[in-house]
Design a protein around this motif. Structure first.
Motif, mmCIF file in Angstrom:
data_model
loop_
_atom_site.group_PDB
_atom_site.id
_atom_site.type_symbol
_atom_site.label_atom_id
_atom_site.label_comp_id
_atom_site.label_asym_id
_atom_site.label_seq_id
_atom_site.Cartn_x
_atom_site.Cartn_y
_atom_site.Cartn_z
ATOM 1 N N ARG A 5 0.827 -1.198 0.000
ATOM 2 C CA ARG A 5 0.000 0.000 0.000
ATOM 3 C C ARG A 5 0.868 1.257 0.000
ATOM 4 N NH1 ARG A 5 -3.040 -1.562 3.595
ATOM 5 N NH2 ARG A 5 -2.003 -0.677 5.429
ATOM 6 N N SER A 6 1.894 1.278 0.841
ATOM 7 C CA SER A 6 2.795 2.430 0.892
ATOM 8 C C SER A 6 3.545 2.597 -0.426
ATOM 9 C CB SER A 6 3.787 2.273 2.049
ATOM 10 O OG SER A 6 3.117 2.217 3.286
ATOM 11 N N THR A 7 3.987 1.462 -0.997
ATOM 12 C CA THR A 7 4.695 1.510 -2.278
ATOM 13 C C THR A 7 3.805 2.059 -3.378
ATOM 14 O OG1 THR A 7 6.051 -0.385 -1.637
ATOM 15 C CG2 THR A 7 5.970 0.161 -3.975
ATOM 16 N N MET A 8 2.538 1.636 -3.390
ATOM 17 C CA MET A 8 1.606 2.109 -4.410
ATOM 18 C C MET A 8 1.337 3.611 -4.260
ATOM 19 S SD MET A 8 0.980 -0.281 -6.519
ATOM 20 C CE MET A 8 2.712 -0.690 -6.281
ATOM 21 N N ILE A 9 1.271 4.087 -3.013
ATOM 22 C CA ILE A 9 1.068 5.525 -2.788
ATOM 23 C C ILE A 9 2.243 6.318 -3.342
ATOM 24 C CG2 ILE A 9 0.985 7.323 -1.012
ATOM 25 C CD1 ILE A 9 -0.634 5.366 0.707
ATOM 26 N N VAL A 10 3.449 5.883 -2.964
ATOM 27 C CA VAL A 10 4.651 6.582 -3.439
ATOM 28 C C VAL A 10 4.759 6.484 -4.954
ATOM 29 C CG1 VAL A 10 7.166 6.673 -3.345
ATOM 30 C CG2 VAL A 10 5.869 6.222 -1.258
ATOM 31 N N SER A 11 4.468 5.294 -5.491
ATOM 32 C CA SER A 11 4.564 5.093 -6.938
ATOM 33 C C SER A 11 3.552 5.954 -7.686
ATOM 34 C CB SER A 11 4.353 3.614 -7.283
ATOM 35 O OG SER A 11 4.587 3.381 -8.649
ATOM 36 N N ALA A 12 2.319 6.062 -7.136
ATOM 37 C CA ALA A 12 1.293 6.878 -7.786
ATOM 38 C C ALA A 12 1.696 8.352 -7.801
ATOM 39 C CB ALA A 12 -0.045 6.704 -7.075
ATOM 40 N N MET A 13 2.198 8.834 -6.652
ATOM 41 C CA MET A 13 2.636 10.232 -6.598
ATOM 42 C C MET A 13 3.840 10.460 -7.518
ATOM 43 S SD MET A 13 0.600 11.911 -4.596
ATOM 44 C CE MET A 13 -0.662 10.878 -5.347
ATOM 45 N N THR A 14 4.725 9.458 -7.560
ATOM 46 C CA THR A 14 5.892 9.572 -8.439
ATOM 47 C C THR A 14 5.472 9.547 -9.899
ATOM 48 O OG1 THR A 14 7.229 8.425 -6.773
ATOM 49 C CG2 THR A 14 8.148 8.595 -8.981
ATOM 50 N N TYR A 154 7.290 7.768 10.251
ATOM 51 C CA TYR A 154 6.010 7.605 10.946
ATOM 52 C C TYR A 154 4.913 7.063 10.017
ATOM 53 C CZ TYR A 154 7.537 9.593 15.362
ATOM 54 O OH TYR A 154 8.172 9.775 16.579
ATOM 55 N N GLY A 155 5.327 6.482 8.888
ATOM 56 C CA GLY A 155 4.388 5.806 8.003
ATOM 57 C C GLY A 155 3.573 6.714 7.116
ATOM 58 N N SER A 156 3.966 7.969 6.964
ATOM 59 C CA SER A 156 3.245 8.912 6.116
ATOM 60 C C SER A 156 4.059 9.166 4.852
ATOM 61 C CB SER A 156 3.002 10.222 6.868
ATOM 62 O OG SER A 156 2.294 11.134 6.055
ATOM 63 N N PHE A 157 3.526 8.760 3.702
ATOM 64 C CA PHE A 157 4.286 8.840 2.454
ATOM 65 C C PHE A 157 3.649 9.752 1.404
ATOM 66 C CE2 PHE A 157 5.354 4.744 4.363
ATOM 67 C CZ PHE A 157 6.735 4.753 4.288
ATOM 68 N N THR A 158 2.374 10.081 1.540
ATOM 69 C CA THR A 158 1.662 10.792 0.477
ATOM 70 C C THR A 158 2.205 12.204 0.251
ATOM 71 O OG1 THR A 158 -0.344 9.548 0.994
ATOM 72 C CG2 THR A 158 -0.593 11.503 -0.360
ATOM 73 N N THR A 159 2.254 13.009 1.300
ATOM 74 C CA THR A 159 2.726 14.392 1.146
ATOM 75 C C THR A 159 4.169 14.476 0.665
ATOM 76 O OG1 THR A 159 1.190 15.125 2.858
ATOM 77 C CG2 THR A 159 2.986 16.620 2.289
ATOM 78 N N PRO A 160 5.110 13.719 1.277
ATOM 79 C CA PRO A 160 6.491 13.775 0.768
ATOM 80 C C PRO A 160 6.610 13.332 -0.686
ATOM 81 C CG PRO A 160 6.440 12.782 2.952
ATOM 82 C CD PRO A 160 5.019 12.911 2.511
ATOM 83 N N ALA A 161 5.804 12.326 -1.073
ATOM 84 C CA ALA A 161 5.886 11.840 -2.451
ATOM 85 C C ALA A 161 5.280 12.824 -3.441
ATOM 86 C CB ALA A 161 5.185 10.486 -2.576
ATOM 87 N N PHE A 162 4.318 13.639 -2.973
ATOM 88 C CA PHE A 162 3.676 14.622 -3.854
ATOM 89 C C PHE A 162 4.552 15.855 -4.069
ATOM 90 C CE2 PHE A 162 1.071 18.473 -4.356
ATOM 91 C CZ PHE A 162 0.397 18.161 -5.523
ATOM 92 N N ALA A 163 5.422 16.157 -3.113
ATOM 93 C CA ALA A 163 6.201 17.401 -3.147
ATOM 94 C C ALA A 163 6.924 17.654 -4.478
ATOM 95 C CB ALA A 163 7.185 17.432 -1.977
ATOM 96 N N PRO A 164 7.594 16.638 -5.083
ATOM 97 C CA PRO A 164 8.317 16.913 -6.337
ATOM 98 C C PRO A 164 7.431 17.400 -7.478
ATOM 99 C CG PRO A 164 9.068 14.849 -5.362
ATOM 100 C CD PRO A 164 7.855 15.276 -4.593
ATOM 101 N N VAL A 165 6.124 17.122 -7.390
ATOM 102 C CA VAL A 165 5.208 17.587 -8.425
ATOM 103 C C VAL A 165 5.274 19.106 -8.558
ATOM 104 C CG1 VAL A 165 2.749 17.797 -9.036
ATOM 105 C CG2 VAL A 165 3.648 15.619 -8.170
ATOM 106 N N LEU A 166 5.512 19.780 -7.436
ATOM 107 C CA LEU A 166 5.492 21.242 -7.424
ATOM 108 C C LEU A 166 6.631 21.846 -8.248
ATOM 109 C CD1 LEU A 166 4.600 21.741 -3.659
ATOM 110 C CD2 LEU A 166 3.070 21.941 -5.634
ATOM 111 N N LEU A 167 7.776 21.150 -8.317
ATOM 112 C CA LEU A 167 8.876 21.641 -9.150
ATOM 113 C C LEU A 167 8.466 21.647 -10.615
ATOM 114 C CD1 LEU A 167 11.831 22.511 -9.594
ATOM 115 C CD2 LEU A 167 12.432 20.078 -9.699
ATOM 116 N N ASN A 168 7.819 20.574 -11.058
ATOM 117 C CA ASN A 168 7.398 20.495 -12.453
ATOM 118 C C ASN A 168 6.352 21.556 -12.781
ATOM 119 O OD1 ASN A 168 9.043 18.204 -12.967
ATOM 120 N ND2 ASN A 168 7.520 16.879 -12.040
ATOM 121 N N ILE A 169 5.385 21.732 -11.871
ATOM 122 C CA ILE A 169 4.349 22.745 -12.104
ATOM 123 C C ILE A 169 4.970 24.138 -12.186
ATOM 124 C CG2 ILE A 169 2.339 23.884 -11.093
ATOM 125 C CD1 ILE A 169 1.538 21.172 -9.925
#
Length: 513
Positions: A5-14, A154-169
């Motif tokens: 589940r964590s891998t899929m979250i990170v992979s989706a954001m990536t 602490y098991g939270s991956f969504t926000t850190p994985a989303f952060a790089p999106v902001l550079l592209n935008i």
């Protein structure tokens, strides 16, 4: 299932980040082309980006997460907060001083880093200005990596994985809307980088606050946890970032080559980062905190099981990705980049570079699994020794391939750098596995014999399917139709690979952690 589940979250954001990254590169190539100005920006941005991966996302994260996880597992929350406060203070003060010193010494640094640019005074002056503008990005990203490491532990991956999106935008918006307003259009990309760095840090703050982990910084180099992290970081600076060091050395070589060489290599590198980011980085991000926790609990059985699971996922996806990038190199570059200022010659040069670099994709991905096997046990020295060998191999291969190209009178000298990078990655991954095997930390067990046969058959079927599909590919169509043609080829290859795997008896349950 938590790992999946964590891998899929990170992979989706990536995946979102990589898709926007492709859009970004398409926009930048359309606006600037693969010429002098864009070469200058790539070199200027590569230095802070290199240090970001070397210090922030590389050595710091690999040293900080195991120590933080140990504190979280065996100590009180108050002690964890003190550790975070001290690390925050040391990191922020150190990176602020480093940023200031580097900006002051920019011309001297650039003279060493891109000596070929010094032959053109105007080009070197533009490079210096862009470098000073973009380098503070490192400070923002160091603090972003600090925040992301805490959230990941602490098991939270969504926000850190989303952060790089902001550079592209940020870069897309800058190139599309603000370039016409600048006297020097390329400078808008420098401002876009700085804004993106601030935003990537800012979005982490609310979640840290909710978890009561947003602690005011305090400088204390003598704190026990800080001392351990610093001790682990020094060797990790090399071990986890060998790929980036090789790319840095390649940039130095490329600065002496014809205009466009840096851009061609950059574009090819971006394509190889797609599978590396979607699978390799996602697995590495998720597995390090889990491996660190298993090591802290002294559960070697689960530790080896996680390494085995990660290796299966990497090999199952990495080998076909390497093959597909090699076979579809020209259609991919044509579909994504051949328009505007990006010419057919740029496509040919970039596609050949992608073929050379695609050979190393599976090795790059395996490094993302094998290296955490050492870092989770707070062993940073072994990857360093191996990293030094890999860097030496890259330097030797660069000289050998460049010499061969000179003897054969081949003009596309940038291809030698791509081949050397792939060879160096193979050396790195191979030696990491050798030591893991020798120390009985991880090895491909008996059950892998059947897996290797299944993967071999499935990849063979995929190669045949792609070869057939390429006979129908037509480059002389509208650019948007090329995109659909490439998507069709990708679907054909992936479908053939999946069906062949199922036919050999492979099932998704075999990839369960």
């Amino acid at each position: 299932m938590a790992l999946w589940r964590s891998t899929m979250i990170v992979s989706a954001m990536t995946m979102l980040s990589r898709i926007l990254g492709l859009v970004r590169d398409m926009v930048l190539m359309n606006v600037f082309g693969a010429g002098k100005d864009f070469d200058t920006f790539i070199v200027a941005f590569r230095i802070p980006n290199f240090f970001r991966r070397l210090f922030a996302e590389g050595a710091f994260s690999q040293a900080f997460i195991p120590v933080l996880t140990e504190y979280k597992t065996s100590r009180t929350h108050a002690e964890v907060q003190i550790l975070i406060s001290r690390v925050f203070g040391v990191l922020a003060s150190t990176m602020s001083v480093l940023t200031l010193l580097v900006m002051i010494a920019a011309p001297a640094i650039l003279y060493v880093y891109a000596p070929g640019f010094n032959q053109d005074p105007d080009k070197f002056a533009q490079l210096t200005e862009l470098f000073r503008l973009t380098f503070p990005y490192l400070l923002f990203m160091s603090l972003t990596a600090f925040a992301s490491s805490i959230l990941n532990a602490y098991g939270s991956f969504t926000t850190p994985a989303f952060a790089p999106v902001l550079l592209n935008i940020s870069m897309i918006v800058g190139a599309w809307w603000f370039t016409p307003m600048m006297a020097e259009p390329i400078m808008v990309l420098g401002w876009a980088v700085i804004i993106a760095g601030f935003l990537q840090l800012a979005i982490q703050i609310p979640e840290l606050w909710r978890k009561k982990l947003l602690i005011p910084p305090k400088i204390d180099f003598k704190h026990e946890g800080v001392e351990r992290i610093l001790k682990l970081m020094l060797p990790a600076l090399f071990g986890v970032s060998v790929t980036q060091i090789n790319l840095l050395l390649n940039t130095i070589w490329a600065s002496f080559m014809q205009d466009g060489s840096v851009s061609w290599l950059y574009t090819a590198e971006r394509m190889t980062e797609l599978p590396l980011g979607l699978i390799g980085v996602a697995i590495a991000t998720v597995i390090l905190p889990s491996l660190s926790a298993r090591h802290a609990e002294q559960d070697q059985t689960k530790f080896k099981g996680m390494m085995d699971w990660a290796s299966k996922v990497i090999i199952c996806t990495g080998i076909p990705a390497s093959i597909a990038l090699f076979m579809l190199s020209t259609p991919i570059i044509q579909a994504l980049f051949q328009h505007g200022a990006f010419t057919a010659e740029d496509t040919a040069m970039t596609a050949m570079a992608l073929q050379c670099m695609s050979a190393g994709v599976i090795s790059f991905m395996l490094i993302k699994v094998f290296a955490p096997g050492f870092y989770a046990q707070q062993d940073t020295k072994t990857p360093v020794r191996i990293g030094l060998i890999a860097v030496a191999a890259n330097a030797i291969l660069n000289v050998l391939f460049l010499g061969l190209f000179h003897v054969m009178d081949w003009q596309a000298q940038h291809l030698a750098l791509g081949l050397a990078s792939s060879g160096s990655a193979l050396v790195n991954a191979g030696l990491l596995y050798y030591v893991l095997h020798k120390r009985q930390i991880f090895r491909f067990g008996a059950h892998w014999k059947k897996l290797w046969v299944q993967f071999l058959i499935a990849n063979g079927v995929m190669i045949a399917a792609l070869a057939y599909g390429l006979t129908w590919y037509n480059a002389d169509v509208a650019p948007w139709l090329r995109v659909f043609e490439v998507l069709g080829l990708c679907i054909l290859g992936a479908g053939a690979y999946g069906v062949a795997l199922l036919a050999t008896g492979f099932r998704m349950r075999h990839l369960k952690p």
